[in-house]
Motif scaffolding. Sequence first.
Motif, PDB file in Angstrom:
ATOM      1  N   PHE A  39       0.812  -1.206   0.000  1.00  0.00           N
ATOM      2  CA  PHE A  39       0.000   0.000   0.000  1.00  0.00           C
ATOM      3  C   PHE A  39       0.852   1.266   0.000  1.00  0.00           C
ATOM      4  O   PHE A  39       0.492   2.254  -0.615  1.00  0.00           O
ATOM      5  CB  PHE A  39      -0.952   0.006   1.203  1.00  0.00           C
ATOM      6  N   GLU A  40       1.978   1.271   0.680  1.00  0.00           N
ATOM      7  CA  GLU A  40       2.845   2.442   0.666  1.00  0.00           C
ATOM      8  C   GLU A  40       3.812   2.323  -0.507  1.00  0.00           C
ATOM      9  O   GLU A  40       4.609   1.398  -0.581  1.00  0.00           O
ATOM     10  CB  GLU A  40       3.622   2.581   1.962  1.00  0.00           C
ATOM     11  N   LYS A  54       3.770   7.690  -1.071  1.00  0.00           N
ATOM     12  CA  LYS A  54       2.314   7.888  -1.009  1.00  0.00           C
ATOM     13  C   LYS A  54       1.670   6.620  -0.502  1.00  0.00           C
ATOM     14  O   LYS A  54       2.105   5.512  -0.820  1.00  0.00           O
ATOM     15  CB  LYS A  54       1.739   8.212  -2.400  1.00  0.00           C
ATOM     16  N   ASP A  55       0.617   6.782   0.305  1.00  0.00           N
ATOM     17  CA  ASP A  55      -0.152   5.645   0.783  1.00  0.00           C
ATOM     18  C   ASP A  55      -1.345   5.473  -0.153  1.00  0.00           C
ATOM     19  O   ASP A  55      -2.156   6.386  -0.320  1.00  0.00           O
ATOM     20  CB  ASP A  55      -0.623   5.885   2.217  1.00  0.00           C
ATOM     21  N   ARG A  57      -3.957   3.635   0.172  1.00  0.00           N
ATOM     22  CA  ARG A  57      -5.257   3.509   0.846  1.00  0.00           C
ATOM     23  C   ARG A  57      -5.894   4.873   1.074  1.00  0.00           C
ATOM     24  O   ARG A  57      -7.111   4.986   1.118  1.00  0.00           O
ATOM     25  CB  ARG A  57      -5.093   2.791   2.180  1.00  0.00           C
ATOM     26  N   GLU A  58      -5.093   5.914   1.238  1.00  0.00           N
ATOM     27  CA  GLU A  58      -5.600   7.263   1.510  1.00  0.00           C
ATOM     28  C   GLU A  58      -5.221   8.212   0.378  1.00  0.00           C
ATOM     29  O   GLU A  58      -4.690   9.286   0.604  1.00  0.00           O
ATOM     30  CB  GLU A  58      -5.019   7.765   2.827  1.00  0.00           C
ATOM     31  N   PHE A  59      -5.493   7.815  -0.848  1.00  0.00           N
ATOM     32  CA  PHE A  59      -5.103   8.604  -2.010  1.00  0.00           C
ATOM     33  C   PHE A  59      -6.205   9.596  -2.346  1.00  0.00           C
ATOM     34  O   PHE A  59      -7.330   9.222  -2.662  1.00  0.00           O
ATOM     35  CB  PHE A  59      -4.851   7.672  -3.198  1.00  0.00           C
ATOM     36  N   GLU A  60      -5.904  10.890  -2.250  1.00  0.00           N
ATOM     37  CA  GLU A  60      -6.870  11.947  -2.524  1.00  0.00           C
ATOM     38  C   GLU A  60      -6.475  12.691  -3.799  1.00  0.00           C
ATOM     39  O   GLU A  60      -5.450  12.419  -4.399  1.00  0.00           O
ATOM     40  CB  GLU A  60      -6.921  12.915  -1.339  1.00  0.00           C
ATOM     41  N   ASP A  63      -3.110  14.293  -3.802  1.00  0.00           N
ATOM     42  CA  ASP A  63      -1.987  13.366  -3.888  1.00  0.00           C
ATOM     43  C   ASP A  63      -1.604  13.035  -5.328  1.00  0.00           C
ATOM     44  O   ASP A  63      -0.709  12.242  -5.555  1.00  0.00           O
ATOM     45  CB  ASP A  63      -2.309  12.069  -3.149  1.00  0.00           C
TER      46      ASP A  63
END
Length: 122
Positions: A39-40, A54-55, A57-60, A63
């Motif tokens: 994931f990272e 970048k992670d 799982r929390e991709f906005e 990002d």
Amino acid sequence: MCKHILNAQVSIRSPCCRKWFDCADCHHETEDHPLQQQFEMTFACKKCKRCFRKDAREFEESDEYCPHCDNHFVIDAVTPRPALQVEGEDARKDSRMLKDDRVRSEEQSTIFNIRDADDRLG
């Protein structure tokens, strides 16, 4: 340079062998093991040559840009494909600059050929 994606904006470091690749297909062609998923992810921007993480799982939406130079690296991939292009100013004025790399196929004979209609229709 990646031959699978023409406009790759970042290189990705694979977590399994710690090597840099432009896409998963490049890893598959050069290495003998499957790509390990994580994931990272570690990226290297091709514009400023700096690395960042970048992670996934929390991709906005924020990002999608390099944190160092604001290069937009999440764009639609352009894959190579054959195309007929014009090399020159305007082909309507001077058609000598047209380049056609297509290969002419052999003409197929059919029963609907007008030239051979008198022999085939009895």
